[in-house]
Write a protein that holds these residues in place. Structure first.
Motif, PDB file in Angstrom:
ATOM      1  N   TRP A  18       0.722  -1.104  -0.175  1.00  0.00           N
ATOM      2  CA  TRP A  18       0.108  -0.099  -0.021  1.00  0.00           C
ATOM      3  C   TRP A  18       0.946   1.215  -0.129  1.00  0.00           C
ATOM      4  O   TRP A  18       0.534   2.090  -0.692  1.00  0.00           O
ATOM      5  N   ARG A  19       1.967   1.130   0.718  1.00  0.00           N
ATOM      6  CA  ARG A  19       3.213   2.581   0.964  1.00  0.00           C
ATOM      7  C   ARG A  19       3.471   2.592  -0.592  1.00  0.00           C
ATOM      8  O   ARG A  19       3.547   3.619  -1.225  1.00  0.00           O
TER       9      ARG A  19
ATOM     10  N   GLU B  94       1.851   1.764  -3.479  1.00  0.00           N
ATOM     11  CA  GLU B  94       0.932   2.258  -4.334  1.00  0.00           C
ATOM     12  C   GLU B  94       0.492   3.784  -3.869  1.00  0.00           C
ATOM     13  O   GLU B  94       0.458   4.640  -5.004  1.00  0.00           O
ATOM     14  N   GLN B  95       0.694   4.302  -2.759  1.00  0.00           N
ATOM     15  CA  GLN B  95       0.365   5.573  -2.550  1.00  0.00           C
ATOM     16  C   GLN B  95       1.785   6.378  -3.163  1.00  0.00           C
ATOM     17  O   GLN B  95       1.475   7.464  -3.829  1.00  0.00           O
TER      18      GLN B  95
ATOM     19  N   TRP C  75     -10.431   7.974  -3.313  1.00  0.00           N
ATOM     20  CA  TRP C  75      -9.352   7.196  -3.709  1.00  0.00           C
ATOM     21  C   TRP C  75      -8.365   7.978  -3.948  1.00  0.00           C
ATOM     22  O   TRP C  75      -7.076   7.718  -3.579  1.00  0.00           O
TER      23      TRP C  75
ATOM     24  N   VAL D 144      -6.855   9.600  -0.530  1.00  0.00           N
ATOM     25  CA  VAL D 144      -6.249   8.550   0.334  1.00  0.00           C
ATOM     26  C   VAL D 144      -4.897   8.248  -0.202  1.00  0.00           C
ATOM     27  O   VAL D 144      -4.112   8.195   0.540  1.00  0.00           O
ATOM     28  N   HIS D 145      -4.773   8.208  -1.405  1.00  0.00           N
ATOM     29  CA  HIS D 145      -3.366   7.873  -2.085  1.00  0.00           C
ATOM     30  C   HIS D 145      -2.490   8.995  -1.757  1.00  0.00           C
ATOM     31  O   HIS D 145      -1.104   8.910  -1.582  1.00  0.00           O
TER      32      HIS D 145
ATOM     33  N   TYR E 175      -2.491  11.127   0.824  1.00  0.00           N
ATOM     34  CA  TYR E 175      -2.368  11.506   2.301  1.00  0.00           C
ATOM     35  C   TYR E 175      -1.091  11.499   2.753  1.00  0.00           C
ATOM     36  O   TYR E 175      -0.640  12.450   3.713  1.00  0.00           O
TER      37      TYR E 175
END
Length: 486
Positions: free
Chosen positions: A328-329, A331-332, A426, A429-430, A432
Motif C-alpha cells: 500500500w505504501r 501504491e501511495q 481514492w 487517500v493515495h 495522504y
C-alpha cells in the motif's frame, strides 16, 4: 562467486545483483523508500527470464562483460578421435585444444571464440586504449596480468590507465564499461550486456549483503525519483532505446526487452494518471459520472480484467512475502511520484530532446543521524510539490461541492453521489502521505505552496466552467425558436 563459477551457466553470467536494503528509514516508511515491491517482486520475476536489471549498487561484475565481449558459446559435444591419420582431424587439431577425461576421450575445451573473433577485427587502441599490459589482460580468461610483467612496469601502466585522458578517442563509455549519456547509466550498462547475450542473476540472502541510506525528506525523495525518471526518458529517446536497439544479433529475449521498455516508458504514465486524479473532482463539480454507460458484454470484460489484476496482485504478494502495508505504501507513492516527479521528468526530457535545454544534476541528500527523524518533517521548497497539492485542493473542493449539491437536491441524488465520492476519496487517500509531509511536524502548510495550488485550482475551475464540455450547446435556429416560443 558460486553463481559466477557455476559449471553450467556461470560463464554466461555478466553480473550478480543484490537487493538494496536501507538504514535510517522511519518505522512507517512514509515515502516507500524500501521499494520492496520492486526489489522483492519485479526483480525476482526478471531473474526467471534473462536476469535482473543493474540498479547501480550492490552488484558484482564479470570483467569480460564490462570489456564488451560476447558471452562464450555453450560447450560442444565430445568428439571421438581414433588416430592422427585422418586428414580432417589433422587439419583441425592445430586449431583446437584438447584434454583427456576419465574415459580417455579427447574433448574440445570451451574457449572464447567470439572474443577471439572480436579481437581480430577491432583495433585494440581504439577499443581499450594505449596500454599494452591492460590490453593483454583483457584477452586473458580470468583477466590477470601477464606473467612476464615486472612490478615497476605494472605501476607505470596503472598510472597511465587511471589518467583522466586515457579513455579519450576510445570506446569507453560507448561500448565498454559504464555507458555514458544518461543520468541512469546503470540501466543502460546492464541493457548493453543483455543485448550481447549475457544473463544476470539475482541473489537475495537473508542477511543483507549491501546496506545504504535513503532520503527521508519529502522533497529529497521526490528529487531522487525525478532523477530516475529523467534518466529513463533520456534512454527512451536515445539510440539505445530498448524499443528499437539490439535487434541485429537477436540475443535479447522478448520478455527481457519488454521489461527494459517498461523501465523507460513508465514516466509517461504520469499523463493519464494526472487525468485520472483530476476527473473525480471534475465529475463532482459538473454533476456527471466518471464512468460512461456501457453494454453488458463490455461490463463483463472490464470485470474480468479487474479480477485478473486483483488475483495477480494477491499471488505476487503471497509469492514474494511482501506485506499488505508495504504494498500500500508503494501504491501511495506511485501516485505521489507519478503526478509530480514523473510528470516533470517527461517535460524536462522533451525540452532536452527538442530544444537542447539540459537540466542540472543534484545529489540526493540522505538520512541524518537524528534518532527522531528530524529531516522527515523538514520542508524544502521545490516546484515538485505544486501538482500534488493542486490535485488535493481540487478534489477536496469537489467533495464539498458534491455533498452541498446533494443536500440541496434532496435524498434522491445521494445514490449517484457515493460513486463519485469513491473515486475522489481514492485520490485523496493515495495522496495522504504527501499531505502529511507537506504539513510537517507543525501541521502547517507553507504559504507559497498554498498560494500556487489555490491559484492553479481556481484557473482550472474557471476554465472548466467556461468550456463545460458536458453541456450540449444548441444551434442557432433552435435558440431563435426557443426565444419565439418563450
Amino acid at each position: 562467486m558460486c553463481f559466477l563459477m557455476d559449471p553450467r551457466i556461470g560463464r554466461k553470467v555478466c553480473y550478480v545483483q543484490f537487493p538494496q536494503r536501507f538504514d535510517g528509514i522511519d518505522r512507517n516508511d512514509r515515502y516507500a523508500n524500501r521499494n520492496t515491491v520492486f526489489f522483492d517482486i519485479n526483480m525476482k520475476g526478471l531473474d526467471g527470464i534473462q536476469g535482473p536489471v543493474y540498479v547501480g549498487t550492490g552488484c558484482v561484475f564479470r570483467r569480460q562483460a564490462l570489456y564488451g565481449y560476447n558471452p562464450p558459446k555453450g560447450p560442444k559435444r565430445p568428439k571421438m578421435v581414433s588416430c592422427d591419420c585422418c586428414p580432417c582431424f589433422g587439419s583441425r587439431r592445430k586449431k583446437q585444444k584438447f584434454f583427456k577425461n576419465d574415459g580417455d576421450l579427447p574433448v574440445e575445451e570451451g574457449i572464447y571464440e567470439d572474443k577471439e573473433m572480436l579481437m581480430s577485427q577491432l583495433n585494440f587502441d581504439k577499443r581499450f586504449g594505449q596500454s599494452g599490459a591492460f590490453v593483454t589482460s583483457t584477452s586473458m580468461e580470468y583477466c590477470g596480468v601477464p606473467p612476464s610483467s615486472s612490478p615497476g612496469t605494472l605501476l607505470k601502466e596503472a598510472i597511465h590507465v587511471i589518467s583522466c585522458g586515457y579513455e579519450d578517442k576510445t570506446e569507453w563509455g560507448k561500448e565498454l564499461g559504464w555507458i555514458y549519456g544518461s543520468i541512469t547509466e546503470d540501466i543502460l550498462t546492464g541493457f548493453k550486456m543483455h543485448c550481447r547475450g549475457w544473463r544476470s542473476v539475482y541473489c537475495m540472502p537473508k542477511r543483507p549483503a549491501f546496506k545504504g541510506t535513503a532520503p527521508v525528506n519529502l522533497s529529497d525523495r521526490l528529487n531522487q525519483v525525478l532523477r530516475w525518471a529523467l534518466g529513463s526518458v533520456e534512454i527512451f529517446f536515445s539510440r539505445h532505446s530498448p524499443v528499437w536497439y539490439g535487434y541485429k544479433n537477436g540475443r535479447l529475449k522478448w520478455l527481457e526487452r519488454f521489461a527494459y521498455i517498461n523501465t523507460t516508458v513508465y514516466p509517461f504514465t504520469s499523463i493519464p494518471l494526472l487525468a485520472y486524479c483530476t476527473l473525480p473532482a471534475v465529475c463532482l463539480l459538473t454533476g456527471k459520472f466518471i464512468m460512461p454507460s456501457i453494454s453488458t458484454m463490455a461490463s463483463l470484460f472490464f470485470i474480468a480484467l479487474f479480477i485478473s489484476i486483483f488475483t495477480t496482485g494477491i499471488l505476487e504478494l503471497r509469492w514474494s512475502g511482501v506485506s499488505i502495508e508495504e504494498w500500500w505504501r508503494n501504491e501511495q507513492f506511485w501516485v505521489i511520484g507519478g503526478v509530480s516527479s514523473h510528470l516533470f521528468a517527461v517535460v524536462q526530457g522533451l525540452l532536452k530532446v527538442l530544444a537542447g535545454i539540459d537540466t542540472n544534476f543534484t545529489v540526493t541528500s540522505k538520512a541524518s543521524d537524528d534518532e527522531d527523524f528530524g529531516e522527515l518533517y523538514a520542508f524544502k521548497w521545490t516546484t515538485l510539490l505544486i501538482p500534488p497539492t493542486t490535485i488535493l485542493i481540487v478534489n477536496i473542493i469537489g467533495v464539498v461541492a458534491g455533498i452541498s449539491d446533494a443536500i440541496n437536491n434532496g435524498y434522491q441524488s445521494w445514490g449517484p453521489l457515493f460513486g463519485k465520492l469513491f473515486f475522489s476519496f481514492w485520490v485523496i487517500v493515495h495522496l495522504y502521505p504527501f499531505l502529511k509531509g507537506l504539513m510537517g511536524r507543525q501541521n502547517r502548510t507553507p504559504t507559497v505552496v498554498v498560494i500556487w495550488s489555490v491559484l492553479l485550482a481556481s484557473i482550472f475551475s474557471l476554465l472548466w466552467v467556461r468550456i463545460d464540455p458536458f453541456v450540449v450547446k444548441a444551434k442557432g435556429p433552435d435558440v431563435k425558436q426557443c426565444g419565439i416560443n418563450c
